[in-house]
Each structure stands twice: as C-alpha cells, then as structure tokens.
Design an enzyme around this catalytic site. Structure first.
Site, PDB file in Angstrom:
ATOM      1  N   TYR A   1      -5.482  10.737  -3.212  1.00  0.00           N
ATOM      2  CA  TYR A   1      -5.936  12.031  -2.554  1.00  0.00           C
ATOM      3  C   TYR A   1      -4.898  13.222  -1.958  1.00  0.00           C
ATOM      4  O   TYR A   1      -5.079  13.595  -1.100  1.00  0.00           O
ATOM      5  CB  TYR A   1      -7.468  12.407  -1.567  1.00  0.00           C
ATOM      6  CG  TYR A   1      -8.120  11.273  -1.302  1.00  0.00           C
ATOM      7  CD1 TYR A   1      -7.167  11.426   0.217  1.00  0.00           C
ATOM      8  CD2 TYR A   1      -8.682  10.122  -1.523  1.00  0.00           C
ATOM      9  CE1 TYR A   1      -7.627  10.208   1.083  1.00  0.00           C
ATOM     10  CE2 TYR A   1      -9.405   8.930  -0.826  1.00  0.00           C
ATOM     11  CZ  TYR A   1      -8.823   8.981   0.342  1.00  0.00           C
ATOM     12  OH  TYR A   1      -8.247   8.406   1.258  1.00  0.00           O
TER      13      TYR A   1
ATOM     14  N   ARG B   1      -0.497  14.662  14.231  1.00  0.00           N
ATOM     15  CA  ARG B   1       1.077  14.141  13.042  1.00  0.00           C
ATOM     16  C   ARG B   1       0.739  14.782  11.994  1.00  0.00           C
ATOM     17  O   ARG B   1      -0.102  16.318  11.868  1.00  0.00           O
ATOM     18  CB  ARG B   1      -0.080  13.363  12.213  1.00  0.00           C
ATOM     19  CG  ARG B   1       0.727  12.031  11.207  1.00  0.00           C
ATOM     20  CD  ARG B   1      -0.606  11.488  10.133  1.00  0.00           C
ATOM     21  NE  ARG B   1      -1.204  11.159   9.965  1.00  0.00           N
ATOM     22  CZ  ARG B   1      -2.379  10.953   8.874  1.00  0.00           C
ATOM     23  NH1 ARG B   1      -2.199   9.894   8.512  1.00  0.00           N
ATOM     24  NH2 ARG B   1      -3.166  11.303   8.519  1.00  0.00           N
TER      25      ARG B   1
ATOM     26  N   ASP C   1       0.781  -1.376   0.053  1.00  0.00           N
ATOM     27  CA  ASP C   1      -0.225   0.035   0.053  1.00  0.00           C
ATOM     28  C   ASP C   1       1.319   0.973  -0.114  1.00  0.00           C
ATOM     29  O   ASP C   1       1.923   1.510   0.786  1.00  0.00           O
ATOM     30  CB  ASP C   1      -0.746   0.006   1.308  1.00  0.00           C
ATOM     31  CG  ASP C   1      -1.407   0.841   1.022  1.00  0.00           C
ATOM     32  OD1 ASP C   1      -1.619   2.357   0.699  1.00  0.00           O
ATOM     33  OD2 ASP C   1      -3.202   0.731   1.634  1.00  0.00           O
TER      34      ASP C   1
END
Ligand SMILES: *Cc1c(COP(=O)(O)O)cnc(C)c1O
Length: 411
Positions: free
Chosen positions: A222, A370, A197
C-alpha cells in the site's frame, strides 16, 4: 543558488516520467508527500474493483476462482512485483500483511539454521518488525533471542551465532539505505541468512535481489505500489531456498494440493508454499491495479527523479528556513531512499498545519516530520510550492493554533 520556480518548471518540462501522473486520481490543489505511507488512488482502480465485484463475483460467482483466475492471483501479482525488485517471477508471492510475512520468513530462516540462537536487527527498526521478532522468540521458548545492534556495528555483529539478519533496507524515518549486497554477503560468509524488509524500497529505489544474492524479503503493497489501504503484502524466497524452506503458518492455500482435501500438510512446490489462507480477491485486484502504475516505467528513471525531488526539497528548506529543522536523512542522495525526515520539537503541530494547508506529509514520534517523494506523480514545481507553504506556516506562526496540537489516532 537554490532553484527558482522557473527552474523547477524547466525540470518538469524535461521529465521522462511526466506521463505517469495521469495514472492517478489526486484531488486538485493537494500536494501529496505521503505516497511512502499510503499510495494515492490509481485512476484505473475503481473500475477494476467494480469489474471484480460486479462481473467476477456478481455474475461468475464461485466459478470465478477458475474462470477469472482468482486462484492464481497471488502468484500472478507476485510475478508482476518481481520486475521491480530484481527477482525472478517465480520467487515472489502476494499474501497476508508485511508483519505476517516477516514472521513466516523469519521463523523459516531460524528453522533452516538449527543450533543458532540469534536473530540480528537494529534498534529503531520499524516497530512491527521488532514486535514480530519478539513474538517469534517467545514462541520458540527463548531458544532464539533478538539482538539489536546499531547499524554501523551490524557487520561486526554477524558471527556464527546468527541464524538470520533482519533489516529494513530503507529506514522508515531517516530514509537511510543499507548496502544490501555487502551485508547479505557478510551474512552468507558466517552462514547466516538475510531477510530484507523492502516496504520503503519497492517502487521507490531500484532493488536487485538476485544481484545482491538475497535470501529472503518481504514488502508492503500500500505504499509506493499504490495497492490501497491495507493492501496485501509480498514475500520473496530465492529459488535456491524454496525446496527446503518450511514456514509455520501451513494453511491449505500453501498445500501441494489444496483441493485434494487430505489430512496431512504437504507444502506446495516453490514460492506458493508461502501462502496460508484464501487470498482477499478484491484487495488483490486493487493491488494489481496499483502495481500496473509502474507499467512501462524504468526504476532507473524513478531513482533519478526521486533523488532530484528530495535533494531539491532539502536545498529549498535549508535556504528558506535556515536553522529551523534538523535534517535526519542522509544529505548524500545516493545513501537515501525516497523520503526525507526533518526534526522539530513542535513537529506534530507544524505537520498538522501543513496538512491543513493541503500539503500532506506525516509525522513520526517523537519529533520527525516525514516527506515522501514519489516520482510517478510529483513534480519539482509541487516541491517548490510545498516548501513555500511550509515557510509561510512558520513565518506566520499559524501552526501555533491550538487545534493543530490535538493528537489524532493515526499520524
Ligand atoms: C509499512 C511497513 C510495514 C507494514 O506492516 P503491516 O503488516 O502492513 O502493517 C512493515 N515494515 C516496514 C518497514 C514498513 O515500513
């Protein structure tokens, strides 16, 4: 000595990617540290969408499937993404979402390795990846089980029972990066396939799928590709597997001759067999425009600046806020993708206060702040200013205001 703001300005003056910032329509006064979750709007995208809607849809009507190349868009945009991930143009197709593509490829991989009963992944992998694999296991009546093994033991857990190894190359919170070539080789040695991934890798770090001998991969449109909210995703199948690979969602767009309207499914030659239904044309136009923000950009430059920005961030946080956060990302930039996570028990509130101060990062439960560092539009001076804002919020306890504790649906 940590960097001063003038040091940052000097780095920005020598930045080979400075030209790319103009490709984005970022709101003034916002420091955007969340391009790893939703890439910002490229300046060219509204006009591209308007053209697609008004000219190709409005005037061309159904003729545009042929005359505007709508029908080829999944392969055309896929070929454009291929350059960024070290794949050949005919090994990548754009379709569906990352979740759906992961299901298609994991299912196809299991079918290519009959008799093997294990799908191997790690605990703490991105939730949708684990959920889709759990669904696949159920779908197969439990004949194949999902086995989760901590990352430092993955190599040892690869044995002849494993059909497919499914890993996220750059971890979505820690940013820790797997050695794709080494693990793919290890999988191959026991006859297993590897499915990567690349959601937090594509457009963020150099990826060399062919060089790594990769079998299968999926990735997101995206995030660093700037394709817009909910943009279509992509799938990669190494050329050597394409002829034998059969995916379960055998819709008409992946048929050898969709417009022959025959009753029996016959997969298309090559990567097109990964398609299922009709592509979302407007979303495809936005993704194409997003991928175009990488035109003329070398991933080596992206990587160098990404490491510089994220290392600067870590150094500044540790110098200005010693002992406040725990760094959960690798300190060694070589081992990290393009984002950094910090742990704090009140991480949610601190991030909410930071966003309120127009420095936008995100929060990942239970306690991680994050911060994404996207080299096409971020500067070193912005990283400096973002840390100054963070320090100010902590110094003044502004984050303790009750409104920052109100949980939103999307973090
Ligand atoms: C963002 C992300 C996804 C997204 O999947 P969707 O189907 O687009 O919701 C999947 N996997 C990883 C590792 C991601 O980071």
């Amino acid at each position: 000595m940590t960097a001063t703001r003038d040091d940052c300005l000097a780095l920005d003056a020598a930045d080979p990617l400075a030209f790319a910032r103009d490709r984005f329509a970022l709101p003034p006064g916002v420091i955007y540290l969340d391009g790893n979750s939703l890439g910002p709007l490229p300046r060219a995208t509204p006009a591209a969408l308007a053209r697609e809607a008004q000219d190709n849809w409005g005037q061309g009507l159904i003729r545009s499937w042929n005359t505007a190349g709508w029908i080829d868009a999944p392969l055309r945009v896929g070929a454009r993404i291929a350059r960024l991930i070290g794949a050949a143009p005919d090994e990548v197709v754009v379709a569906d979402s990352t979740s759906v593509n992961l299901f298609k490829l994991a299912s196809a991989a299991v079918a290519l390795r009959p008799g093997r009963r294990v799908i191997l992944s790690e605990p703490g992998n991105f939730p949708t990846d684990l959920y889709m694999l759990q669904g696949l296991s159920r779908q197969l009546g439990g004949a194949v089980e999902l086995k989760l093994v901590p990352r430092d033991r993955i190599a040892d857990a690869l044995d002849e029972t494993v059909a497919v190894l499914v890993l996220t190359h750059v971890h979505y919170t820690s940013g820790e990066m797997f050695d794709m070539a080494a693990l793919t080789a290890r999988a191959k040695a026991v006859g297993a396939l590897a499915l990567w991934d690349l959601s937090h890798s594509t457009g963020a770090v150099p990826v060399d799928l062919i060089g790594a001998g990769a079998d299968l991969a999926v990735g997101c449109g995206y995030k660093y590709l700037n394709g817009g909210p909910g943009a279509p995703a992509f799938a990669f199948v190494a050329r050597r597997h394409q002829a034998e690979l059969r995916q379960p969602l055998s819709g008409w767009m992946g048929h050898a001759a969709p417009f022959a309207f025959v009753d029996d499914y016959q997969p298309a030659e090559g990567i097109a067999r990964l398609l299922c239904g009709t592509p979302s044309v407007l979303a495809m136009a936005a993704l194409d425009s997003g991928v175009a923000t990488f035109d003329g950009v070398e991933m080596a430059d992206v990587r160098a600046k990404s490491m510089s920005l994220s290392s600067l961030f870590i150094d500044l946080v540790e110098a200005r806020l010693p002992g406040v956060f725990q760094l959960v990302s690798p300190r060694n930039a070589e081992a990290r993708g393009s984002h950094v996570s910090l742990v704090h028990p009140q991480g949610y509130e601190i991030m909410a206060a930071l966003i309120d101060a127009r420095v936008i990062g995100d929060f990942r439960a239970p306690d991680r702040l994050r911060f994404g560092f996207t080299p096409l539009y971020l500067s070193h001076a912005e990283v400096f200013d973002a840390v100054a804002t963070l320090a100010e919020i902590l110094r003044t306890d502004r984050w303790r205001h009750p409104r920052f504790a109100v949980r939103q649906a999307v973090t």
